[in-house]
Motif scaffolding. Structure first.
Motif, PDB file in Angstrom:
ATOM      1  N   ARG A 281      34.968  34.486  46.749  1.00  0.00           N
ATOM      2  CA  ARG A 281      35.734  35.671  46.377  1.00  0.00           C
ATOM      3  C   ARG A 281      35.624  35.905  44.874  1.00  0.00           C
ATOM      4  O   ARG A 281      35.725  34.967  44.079  1.00  0.00           O
ATOM      5  CB  ARG A 281      37.204  35.509  46.783  1.00  0.00           C
TER       6      ARG A 281
ATOM      7  N   ASP B 220      46.422  29.161  53.042  1.00  0.00           N
ATOM      8  CA  ASP B 220      45.888  30.466  52.650  1.00  0.00           C
ATOM      9  C   ASP B 220      46.270  30.764  51.205  1.00  0.00           C
ATOM     10  O   ASP B 220      46.994  31.721  50.926  1.00  0.00           O
ATOM     11  CB  ASP B 220      46.420  31.555  53.586  1.00  0.00           C
TER      12      ASP B 220
ATOM     13  N   GLU C  82      46.557  32.041  47.408  1.00  0.00           N
ATOM     14  CA  GLU C  82      46.213  33.272  46.705  1.00  0.00           C
ATOM     15  C   GLU C  82      45.407  32.922  45.455  1.00  0.00           C
ATOM     16  O   GLU C  82      45.901  32.217  44.581  1.00  0.00           O
ATOM     17  CB  GLU C  82      47.474  34.035  46.325  1.00  0.00           C
TER      18      GLU C  82
ATOM     19  N   SER D 127      45.955  36.714  40.548  1.00  0.00           N
ATOM     20  CA  SER D 127      47.266  37.288  40.269  1.00  0.00           C
ATOM     21  C   SER D 127      47.296  37.730  38.806  1.00  0.00           C
ATOM     22  O   SER D 127      46.264  37.822  38.143  1.00  0.00           O
ATOM     23  CB  SER D 127      48.385  36.284  40.572  1.00  0.00           C
TER      24      SER D 127
ATOM     25  N   ASP E 222      53.140  39.676  37.418  1.00  0.00           N
ATOM     26  CA  ASP E 222      53.533  39.789  38.824  1.00  0.00           C
ATOM     27  C   ASP E 222      55.003  39.378  38.975  1.00  0.00           C
ATOM     28  O   ASP E 222      55.370  38.217  38.779  1.00  0.00           O
ATOM     29  CB  ASP E 222      52.646  38.897  39.691  1.00  0.00           C
TER      30      ASP E 222
ATOM     31  N   PHE F 290      51.571  31.466  40.423  1.00  0.00           N
ATOM     32  CA  PHE F 290      51.040  30.627  41.491  1.00  0.00           C
ATOM     33  C   PHE F 290      52.068  29.526  41.736  1.00  0.00           C
ATOM     34  O   PHE F 290      52.452  28.807  40.806  1.00  0.00           O
ATOM     35  CB  PHE F 290      49.694  30.014  41.105  1.00  0.00           C
TER      36      PHE F 290
ATOM     37  N   ASN G 133      52.907  30.780  47.534  1.00  0.00           N
ATOM     38  CA  ASN G 133      51.652  31.513  47.771  1.00  0.00           C
ATOM     39  C   ASN G 133      50.445  30.577  47.814  1.00  0.00           C
ATOM     40  O   ASN G 133      49.319  30.990  47.562  1.00  0.00           O
ATOM     41  CB  ASN G 133      51.456  32.668  46.773  1.00  0.00           C
TER      42      ASN G 133
ATOM     43  N   SER H  69      49.803  27.329  46.316  1.00  0.00           N
ATOM     44  CA  SER H  69      49.411  26.328  45.310  1.00  0.00           C
ATOM     45  C   SER H  69      50.046  24.994  45.672  1.00  0.00           C
ATOM     46  O   SER H  69      51.275  24.891  45.772  1.00  0.00           O
ATOM     47  CB  SER H  69      49.862  26.774  43.916  1.00  0.00           C
TER      48      SER H  69
END
Length: 277
Positions: free
Chosen positions: A92, A137, A139, A142, A146, A173, A177, A179
């Motif tokens: 990604r 999953d 993230e 960021s 945020d 993080f 989410n 971490s």
């Protein structure tokens, strides 16, 4: 060197606590880059007395890239301090600029590539503690701004009387989410506000001043800092951040970083679970 509010020098011995100013950074060329265009400084590391965490400051030259050594047992987090480029985590990729943040779970390669103006990034690295596993999953991208998940009204951990005008912390993080250990938080100290003094019993703290001028608390005093300066506190060492400036010309003071391994007490103070998603 800057001076503390008591007038003493801020430089302290390597080991359990230190503030490292931008002027103290010692940049060297990346290995294998003979032209020396991309350079790296490492103000926090086990070699300098840290327990769990390494913090690099990397100046990536235009058109070049940087990747921490990949490991199935190490997490990486990065914050863009200056410039524009591209961040890749595994398969990604995303365009990134100032205040963007990137998280690479253990086993995924982090690559940061600079655009035409170069890229300055702060990169945290830590090996996973026993029993820690990547989230299901996580993230990878960021921003420091945020505001999805926050800690407000933090009063510290009881060793120092708290200030009443309290700063807000963004959880950028964190376990919620995905971490699993190396989390990233952003403290927004508006004029006159304090993120109250606290300690982490089992975690290293490594954070830096991202924006503005303010003060960091270390051990037993408040010390003047400016954008780019780094604080390291070993487990059990008191630390905090505040913006003592007020008046019409005062601006916010922003810090970012976090304890490693993460400290569940911060999430508990926000009324949140610390289970890794």
């Amino acid at each position: 060197m800057r001076t503390s509010t008591s007038g003493t020098l801020t430089a302290t011995p390597l080991g359990d606590a230190r503030i490292i100013t931008v002027d103290d950074f010692q940049f060297t060329p990346l290995p294998g880059r003979p032209d020396g265009r991309t350079t790296i400084a490492t103000p926090v590391s086990p070699a300098a007395g840290a327990t769990h965490v390494t913090l690099h400051v990397v100046r990536i030259a235009a058109g070049e890239s940087f990747s921490p050594e990949a490991s199935s047992e190490e997490e990486n987090t990065a914050v863009v301090f200056r410039g524009v480029g591209t961040a890749t985590v595994g398969s990604r990729a995303r365009r990134v600029g100032r205040a963007d943040a990137v998280y690479a779970p253990a086993g995924q390669v982090l690559t940061l590539a600079a655009g035409a103006e170069g890229l300055t990034v702060y990169v945290w690295r830590t090996p996973l503690a026993a029993g820690r596993r990547p989230g299901t999953d996580p993230e990878p991208f960021s921003s420091l701004w945020d505001e999805t998940t926050q800690l407000r009204g933090f009063g510290g951990t009881g060793q120092i009387a708290p200030d009443t005008d309290r700063a807000t912390m963004n959880f950028v993080f964190w376990p919620g989410n995905g971490s699993s250990q190396l989390c990233l938080h952003c403290g927004i100290q508006q004029p006159g506000q304090t993120f109250n003094v606290h300690l982490h019993p089992e975690s290293d703290e490594a954070f830096f001043a991202f924006e503005g001028v303010g003060q960091m608390y270390l051990r037993d005093r408040w010390i003047d800092v400016a954008a780019g300066d780094v604080l390291y506190a070993a487990p059990g060492v008191l630390h905090g951040a505040r913006n003592p400036h007020t008046g019409p010309d005062a601006r916010r003071f922003v810090t970012c970083g976090g304890p490693s391994p993460y400290d569940p007490a911060l999430y508990s103070a926000a009324g949140l679970p610390s289970d890794v998603r």
